[in-house]
Structure formats: structure tokens, C-alpha cells
Design a protein around this motif. Structure first.
Motif, mmCIF file in Angstrom:
data_model
loop_
_atom_site.group_PDB
_atom_site.id
_atom_site.type_symbol
_atom_site.label_atom_id
_atom_site.label_comp_id
_atom_site.label_asym_id
_atom_site.label_seq_id
_atom_site.Cartn_x
_atom_site.Cartn_y
_atom_site.Cartn_z
ATOM 1 N N PRO A 119 86.583 12.469 11.518
ATOM 2 C CA PRO A 119 87.395 13.231 10.499
ATOM 3 C C PRO A 119 88.383 12.216 9.636
ATOM 4 O O PRO A 119 88.855 11.237 10.443
ATOM 5 N N GLU A 120 88.736 12.781 8.953
ATOM 6 C CA GLU A 120 89.623 11.827 7.871
ATOM 7 C C GLU A 120 91.103 12.090 8.402
ATOM 8 O O GLU A 120 91.339 13.608 8.192
ATOM 9 N N ALA A 121 91.861 11.340 8.736
ATOM 10 C CA ALA A 121 93.185 11.548 9.127
ATOM 11 C C ALA A 121 93.968 12.334 8.293
ATOM 12 O O ALA A 121 94.002 12.122 6.906
ATOM 13 N N GLY A 122 94.869 13.157 8.587
ATOM 14 C CA GLY A 122 95.442 14.348 7.678
ATOM 15 C C GLY A 122 94.885 15.255 6.863
ATOM 16 O O GLY A 122 95.380 15.914 6.173
ATOM 17 N N SER A 123 93.561 15.155 6.895
ATOM 18 C CA SER A 123 92.812 16.481 6.215
ATOM 19 C C SER A 123 92.107 17.350 7.338
ATOM 20 O O SER A 123 91.490 16.731 8.189
ATOM 21 N N PRO A 124 92.275 18.423 7.009
ATOM 22 C CA PRO A 124 91.427 19.733 7.909
ATOM 23 C C PRO A 124 89.935 19.277 7.895
ATOM 24 O O PRO A 124 89.315 19.009 6.820
ATOM 25 N N TRP A 125 89.623 19.679 9.164
ATOM 26 C CA TRP A 125 87.863 19.726 9.158
ATOM 27 C C TRP A 125 87.489 20.854 10.033
ATOM 28 O O TRP A 125 88.369 21.370 10.743
ATOM 29 N N ASN A 126 86.384 21.234 9.859
ATOM 30 C CA ASN A 126 86.252 22.133 10.947
ATOM 31 C C ASN A 126 84.905 21.876 11.685
ATOM 32 O O ASN A 126 83.647 22.062 11.287
ATOM 33 N N PRO A 127 85.118 21.327 12.933
ATOM 34 C CA PRO A 127 83.917 21.160 13.695
ATOM 35 C C PRO A 127 82.897 22.276 13.956
ATOM 36 O O PRO A 127 83.516 23.318 14.296
ATOM 37 N N PRO A 128 81.518 22.221 14.229
ATOM 38 C CA PRO A 128 80.796 23.334 14.215
ATOM 39 C C PRO A 128 80.952 23.831 15.540
ATOM 40 O O PRO A 128 81.097 23.255 16.552
ATOM 41 N N LEU A 129 80.815 25.151 15.443
ATOM 42 C CA LEU A 129 80.584 25.870 16.863
ATOM 43 C C LEU A 129 79.236 25.706 17.127
ATOM 44 O O LEU A 129 78.348 25.191 16.507
ATOM 45 N N PRO A 130 78.904 26.211 18.561
ATOM 46 C CA PRO A 130 77.463 26.133 19.064
ATOM 47 C C PRO A 130 76.358 26.688 18.087
ATOM 48 O O PRO A 130 75.203 26.088 18.123
ATOM 49 N N SER A 131 76.784 27.636 17.521
ATOM 50 C CA SER A 131 76.038 28.438 16.592
ATOM 51 C C SER A 131 75.567 27.689 15.252
ATOM 52 O O SER A 131 74.545 28.084 14.793
ATOM 53 N N GLY A 132 76.399 26.626 14.962
ATOM 54 C CA GLY A 132 76.211 25.846 13.998
ATOM 55 C C GLY A 132 77.191 26.031 12.766
ATOM 56 O O GLY A 132 77.412 25.610 11.698
ATOM 57 N N GLU A 133 77.598 27.162 13.025
ATOM 58 C CA GLU A 133 78.735 27.552 11.957
ATOM 59 C C GLU A 133 80.009 26.942 12.084
ATOM 60 O O GLU A 133 80.366 26.286 13.288
ATOM 61 N N PRO A 134 80.741 26.814 11.116
ATOM 62 C CA PRO A 134 81.911 26.073 10.966
ATOM 63 C C PRO A 134 83.065 26.658 12.037
ATOM 64 O O PRO A 134 83.156 27.930 12.091
ATOM 65 N N GLY A 135 83.625 25.837 12.937
ATOM 66 C CA GLY A 135 84.439 26.249 13.772
ATOM 67 C C GLY A 135 86.010 26.397 13.195
ATOM 68 O O GLY A 135 86.372 26.164 12.002
ATOM 69 N N PRO A 136 86.966 26.749 13.819
ATOM 70 C CA PRO A 136 88.307 26.779 13.654
ATOM 71 C C PRO A 136 88.843 25.453 13.149
ATOM 72 O O PRO A 136 88.302 24.219 13.515
ATOM 73 N N SER A 137 89.823 25.347 12.008
ATOM 74 C CA SER A 137 90.344 23.973 11.320
ATOM 75 C C SER A 137 91.107 23.329 12.459
ATOM 76 O O SER A 137 91.909 23.795 13.202
ATOM 77 N N ARG A 138 90.919 22.017 12.221
ATOM 78 C CA ARG A 138 91.687 20.960 12.953
ATOM 79 C C ARG A 138 92.250 20.003 12.068
ATOM 80 O O ARG A 138 91.707 19.663 11.222
ATOM 81 N N VAL A 139 93.262 19.281 12.063
ATOM 82 C CA VAL A 139 93.942 18.138 11.591
ATOM 83 C C VAL A 139 94.537 17.118 12.476
ATOM 84 O O VAL A 139 95.098 17.558 13.611
ATOM 85 N N PHE A 140 94.038 16.005 12.388
ATOM 86 C CA PHE A 140 94.764 14.993 13.085
ATOM 87 C C PHE A 140 95.783 14.307 12.533
ATOM 88 O O PHE A 140 95.310 13.739 11.195
ATOM 89 N N VAL A 141 96.958 14.319 12.501
ATOM 90 C CA VAL A 141 97.984 13.316 11.843
ATOM 91 C C VAL A 141 98.451 12.402 12.641
ATOM 92 O O VAL A 141 99.384 12.452 13.465
ATOM 93 N N PRO A 142 98.004 10.889 12.194
ATOM 94 C CA PRO A 142 98.685 9.882 13.133
ATOM 95 C C PRO A 142 99.999 9.546 12.700
ATOM 96 O O PRO A 142 100.425 10.040 11.412
ATOM 97 N N ALA A 143 100.605 8.915 13.610
ATOM 98 C CA ALA A 143 102.170 8.540 13.458
ATOM 99 C C ALA A 143 102.274 7.213 14.251
ATOM 100 O O ALA A 143 101.752 7.041 15.140
#
Length: 183
Positions: A119-143
Motif C-alpha cells: 500500500p502507498e503510505a498515507g493512502s487508504p486501501w482495502n485489502p480483499p476479504l476471503p470472498s475477494g470483495e474489498p475489505g475494510p479500509s486501512r491506512v498506514f501513516v509512517p512517522a
């Protein structure tokens, strides 16, 4: 946090003066209750299975400090408790230094997931669920330590203390937030 003594040292002592007069503190329950009914509750997950104490509990917001102290199972179970009965957007925020017992699972969940594009740091992304559908949004914010001006203003020598650490891996992790250093 993993233990109540850690939580008390890092958050309860600093929160008490901030909330004085704004919320009612219940020291035995480790809660603050606001006039609108909102409650801040401090909890710890110090032993394997402690997350099971929160069955049927609903949270609008979960804040994890030093999430690498926790096992992945405890964290992911607590996410199932995010279900607002009041229509609020339920979500979690986790913070940590790039070290600790749970370093690997935290890094894989947010920084460099296995078998998925990085994932691009600071940008939301939705890793897929086991079904292949987009999962809940995550964001990694480095510091880095330099991103915390309040800490540096309160303790100008802190960077020098970190620079003096003999272990170059921990030095890079704590000084620069380098998640590759501890590999």
C-alpha cells in the motif's frame, strides 16, 4: 495497551488534567463519562484470551497504543466489537513503534502485506476479504521522531538519546520509524 500499569503511565496521568471539569472520572472503573453520555474506557489485554472479556460489548472507537505489544488474535477480535448502536462511524486507530513481540503481524497488516501489492503510505486501501470483495479500509501513516514537535520541544535531547543507542536496528526503528530495520 497490554497492561494497565503501562496504560496508566502513558495515558491516564496525562488525560486527567485535560478532562478535569469536562468529564466525570471513575478511578475504579478507569472511565470518564461526558455530559452527552459518551464514555472513555481504558482497558488492557494483558493475557491470552483477555479479549473474550468483551463479548457483546460495543465500541464506536478503539484506540490501540503500542499495538505491537498485542497478539494479532486479540487485535482482530477487538475489531469485531466495533459496532456502534448509535449510528456513529465505528473505527479503530492503532499506533506503535516498529518493534515488539507483535512486530511481524503489524508490519504485514499495514506496511508490507504478504501476497498483496504494497500500500502507498498515507493512502487508504482495502485489502480483499476471503470472498475477494474489498475489505475494510486501512491506512498506514509512517512517522519519525521528528514528526512529534511537542516531544522534541519538551525534551530537546531526546533525539541525541536515540542516536546514542548501541543497537543500530532499534536506533533506526525509534528514530526514523524504519519498519525494515528490525527484520
Amino acid at each position: 495497551r497490554k497492561s494497565l500499569p503501562m496504560l496508566k503511565q502513558t495515558h491516564l496521568l496525562t488525560l486527567r488534567p485535560l478532562l478535569h471539569g469536562e468529564a466525570t472520572h471513575n478511578a475504579s472503573e478507569l472511565t470518564w463519562t461526558f455530559p452527552n453520555g459518551s464514555i472513555i474506557r481504558f482497558i488492557s489485554l494483558s493475557s491470552k484470551g483477555d479479549e473474550q472479556n468483551y463479548k457483546s460489548v460495543e465500541f464506536d472507537l478503539l484506540l490501540f497504543d503500542e499495538v505491537t505489544e498485542l497478539p494479532a488474535e486479540a487485535y482482530t477480535y477487538m475489531l469485531t466489537r466495533l459496532r456502534s448502536a448509535h449510528g456513529h462511524r465505528a473505527h479503530a486507530i492503532a499506533a506503535s513503534n516498529p518493534e515488539g513481540a507483535g512486530f511481524r503481524w503489524v508490519k504485514e497488516r499495514w506496511v508490507t502485506p504478504r501476497n498483496l501489492p504494497k500500500p502507498e503510505a498515507g493512502s487508504p486501501w482495502n485489502p480483499p476479504l476471503p470472498s475477494g470483495e474489498p475489505g475494510p479500509s486501512r491506512v498506514f501513516v509512517p512517522a519519525t521522531v521528528h514528526d512529534n514537535p511537542h516531544l522534541l520541544a519538551a525534551n530537546p535531547d531526546y533525539v541525541r538519546q536515540l542516536e546514542a543507542m548501541p543497537d543500530p536496528r532499534k536506533r533506526a526503528a525509534l528514530l526514523y520509524g524504519d519498519w525494515a530495520a528490525m527484520d
